[in-house]
Scaffold this active site. Structure first.
Site, PDB file in Angstrom:
ATOM      1  N   GLY A  55       0.825  -1.194   0.000  1.00  0.00           N
ATOM      2  CA  GLY A  55       0.000   0.000   0.000  1.00  0.00           C
ATOM      3  C   GLY A  55       0.857   1.240   0.000  1.00  0.00           C
ATOM      4  O   GLY A  55       2.089   1.177  -0.150  1.00  0.00           O
ATOM      5  N   GLY A  56       0.207   2.395   0.161  1.00  0.00           N
ATOM      6  CA  GLY A  56       0.921   3.651   0.121  1.00  0.00           C
ATOM      7  C   GLY A  56       1.891   3.840   1.267  1.00  0.00           C
ATOM      8  O   GLY A  56       2.816   4.642   1.182  1.00  0.00           O
ATOM      9  N   VAL A 116       2.339  -5.609   3.700  1.00  0.00           N
ATOM     10  CA  VAL A 116       1.712  -6.515   4.660  1.00  0.00           C
ATOM     11  C   VAL A 116       2.143  -7.940   4.304  1.00  0.00           C
ATOM     12  O   VAL A 116       2.054  -8.349   3.140  1.00  0.00           O
ATOM     13  CB  VAL A 116       0.182  -6.400   4.643  1.00  0.00           C
ATOM     14  CG1 VAL A 116      -0.431  -7.370   5.656  1.00  0.00           C
ATOM     15  CG2 VAL A 116      -0.253  -4.970   4.945  1.00  0.00           C
ATOM     16  N   ASP A 163     -11.452   6.241   5.568  1.00  0.00           N
ATOM     17  CA  ASP A 163     -11.094   5.584   4.303  1.00  0.00           C
ATOM     18  C   ASP A 163     -11.961   4.339   4.113  1.00  0.00           C
ATOM     19  O   ASP A 163     -11.468   3.271   3.762  1.00  0.00           O
ATOM     20  CB  ASP A 163      -9.614   5.227   4.290  1.00  0.00           C
ATOM     21  CG  ASP A 163      -9.114   4.881   2.887  1.00  0.00           C
ATOM     22  OD1 ASP A 163      -9.734   5.339   1.912  1.00  0.00           O
ATOM     23  OD2 ASP A 163      -8.111   4.153   2.774  1.00  0.00           O
TER      24      ASP A 163
END
Length: 591
Positions: free
Chosen positions: A20-21, A25, A132
């Site tokens: 992700g940004g 993970v 989000d």
């Protein structure tokens, strides 16, 4: 990147689950328990960014206080080899973005939304916003024959009362197609922002589409800020039109027009789906006359907002309804084949904050799609002061000889007709502004760098840009230009006299003053202090030395002919620093 079998913080890495940004993970094994965990690591390229690192570390604090069966729990956190990490429950299943709406029964979609709503309401009661909410952050896992729903990724969540810069930075990182109008316009957020995003998520699970979609981000933003959502009953056969009214309320442009909680929204949607005939009661006004219903959106709509003294939640901010109007139910009619187009926007009201974004706000959300970290890394904020501070800037370095200023005689005065005055302003700044129709009260066209420009008379001021525009005093006519994607917004205003322009400057809030010489002309810029993060503001004063006579003051210090017009330029940057805005201004053809 970690490899299979490698140890990190005592956990044995199995494989990478995703990126992700903010980092990666991994699926990992617990060193002492027979358990698989999800190990979230902050990207090494972000270690040096104090804000990003602080936000990552805060995620652990936020989730740790949210012990709820529909929220992914964390087990531990720490720092290994200078790299922060969080260990959390591994959810063995897909996220909701992978579901195919054509194969997803509406009741199952509502069950997912209902359980997500429980998680959100639980977080909201503890002062935490998610900010989000989207299908990709809703995880699904089948346990003992039953599917469980988990809300994940509080990475940009914040405490409601947190006033740190993380709040401002996080407001830029919401996913565009699920972002609330408040997020796009930089307004204060509360739990109803998450509700709006949850409604967008339900819309996606039911229809396979998002409420507002377009090829260009500008179109998506325009939809969130100005258009009524299309009826879901027209997009999927078998959905009751009562559900349109529920979604219209949850997707209201004004937070006050939405439901009290995410759970109330989910319950209303459930009732509309299972008992459409009795669903009209769910769109009655709030106690106290707050807005709560949808704008009628074509023949598929089942309710019309007519609350006494209420505000149409899908109208232009500030528009009021007649006190004689009431909610009424309509007989069902066959849904149209295509979504009903939204009604035309209402006239702008003074200082409307939501409509102030329009095209210029595109840059606020485009950058998150390619990564906000790069922008944050170059931030170098200038210290602010409580009052004006005067500085002098050196001319722009150039290998070419400075051209001599061109003498241009100003028109005799400001025309009385707004169209003629706007045309005079266009002729004064021909490379920045389109030409106006001198016979029309308002004109529009394309300005510098593709900006969308509209002229305004004093009686109908331009909308707020969303950056906290200063009061520019008693101007006569203005051209407001919403910057193209990646470019600042700007506004030129014309005054009847230099005294009026000077009065507007004197009323500016705290600023830093600088005299700038560009192409042989001298300008005075006023950088407004205390601007929002990444939204710098700049006011430019034009002098007689810029090649136009007469203007400003005479050599003896007295004002020039009172009938001579004077001009100011107001510029606002988006996802930019003060220096970046000034660099843009230097390159603009304002001379």
């Amino acid at each position: 990147m970690l490899r299979s079998g490698e140890l990190f913080a005592g956990y044995e890495i199995e494989r990478e689950l995703g990126r992700g940004g903010m980092g990666s993970v991994y699926l990992a094994r617990h060193p002492r328990l027979p358990r698989l965990i999800a190990l979230k690591l902050l990207g090494r390229d972000l270690f040096g960014d104090a804000e990003i690192r602080g936000r990552f570390e805060r995620e652990g604090d936020l989730i740790a206080r949210l012990d709820h069966p529909n929220i992914v729990p964390i087990y531990d956190r720490g720092i290994d080899d200078a790299q922060p990490w969080i260990a959390m429950r591994y959810v063995d299943g897909p996220d909701a973005s992978r579901l195919e709406p054509a194969n997803l029964p509406p009741r199952e979609a509502l069950r997912i939304i209902t359980e997500t709503a429980r998680a959100l309401d639980f977080a909201h009661r503890r002062g935490v916003l998610h900010r989000d909410v989207k299908p990709a952050n809703i995880l699904l896992e089948r346990v003992d024959g039953e599917e469980r729903v988990f809300l994940a990724d509080f990475g940009i969540a914040r405490l409601r009362d947190d006033a740190s810069k993380l709040t401002q930075t996080g407001s830029f990182t919401a996913t565009l197609t699920y972002a609330s109008p408040e997020q796009l316009s930089g307004q204060p957020l509360d739990s109803r922002s998450d509700q709006y995003s949850l409604a967008c998520t339900l819309f996606r699970l039911l229809t396979g589409n998002v409420p507002f979609d377009a090829e260009h981000p500008v179109g998506i933003i325009h939809g969130h800020l100005n258009q009524a959502p299309p009826p879901v009953s027209a997009l999927r056969a078998g959905l009751p039109s009562a559900l349109d009214a529920v979604l219209a309320r949850a997707l209201a442009k004004h937070p006050e027009g939405r439901f009290d909680s995410c759970g109330d929204f989910a319950a209303a949607a459930q009732q509309a789906l299972e008992n459409p005939a009795g669903a009209t009661q769910i769109v009655t006004p709030y106690a106290g006359g707050s807005p709560s219903g949808p704008r009628q959106s074509g023949p598929a709509a089942t309710a019309v907002l007519n609350a006494a003294g209420g505000v149409d939640p899908n109208s232009v901010p500030g528009a009021r309804l007649s006190p004689t109007m009431q909610y009424t139910a309509q007989a069902p009619v066959p849904p149209p084949r295509q979504p009903v187009p939204p009604p035309p926007p209402r006239p702008r009201k003074k200082r409307s904050r939501l409509r102030g974004c329009l095209l210029g706000a595109a840059a606020v959300v485009v950058l998150p799609l390619v990564g906000i970290a790069g922008c944050l890394a170059v931030l170098d904020r200038t210290s602010t002061s409580n009052g004006p501070a005067t500085t002098t800037e050196a001319p722009v370095p150039s290998t070419e000889e400075e051209p001599a200023p061109t003498e241009v005689t100003e028109p005799a005065g400001v025309p009385e007709h707004a169209g003629a005055a706007a045309q005079q302003l266009s002729e004064r700044f021909p490379q920045m502004l389109p030409q106006a129709d001198p016979n029309s009260d308002t004109s529009s066209g394309i300005g510098y760098q593709g900006a969308a420009c509209t002229s305004y008379a004093r009686s109908t001021p331009p909308p707020d840009t969303g950056s906290g525009d200063p009061d520019l005093g008693e101007w006569e006519v203005a051209w407001n230009c919403a910057g193209g994607v990646g470019h600042p917004a700007y506004r030129f205003v014309m005054y009847r006299s230099a005294a009026d322009a000077e009065a507007a400057i004197a009323a500016l809030p705290g600023y830093s003053r600088s005299d700038v010489k560009v192409h042989g002309n001298v300008y005075t810029n006023y950088r407004i202090n205390d601007s929002a993060l990444l939204r710098p503001r700049l006011v430019t004063e034009f002098h007689a030395q810029d090649g136009r006579k007469p203007a400003g003051k005479k050599p003896d210090g007295k004002h020039a002919d009172a009938e001579q017009p004077a001009f100011l330029m107001y510029s606002t940057g988006f996802l930019a620093t003060d220096d970046q805005l000034l660099e843009w201004w230097r390159s603009a053809p304002v001379n």
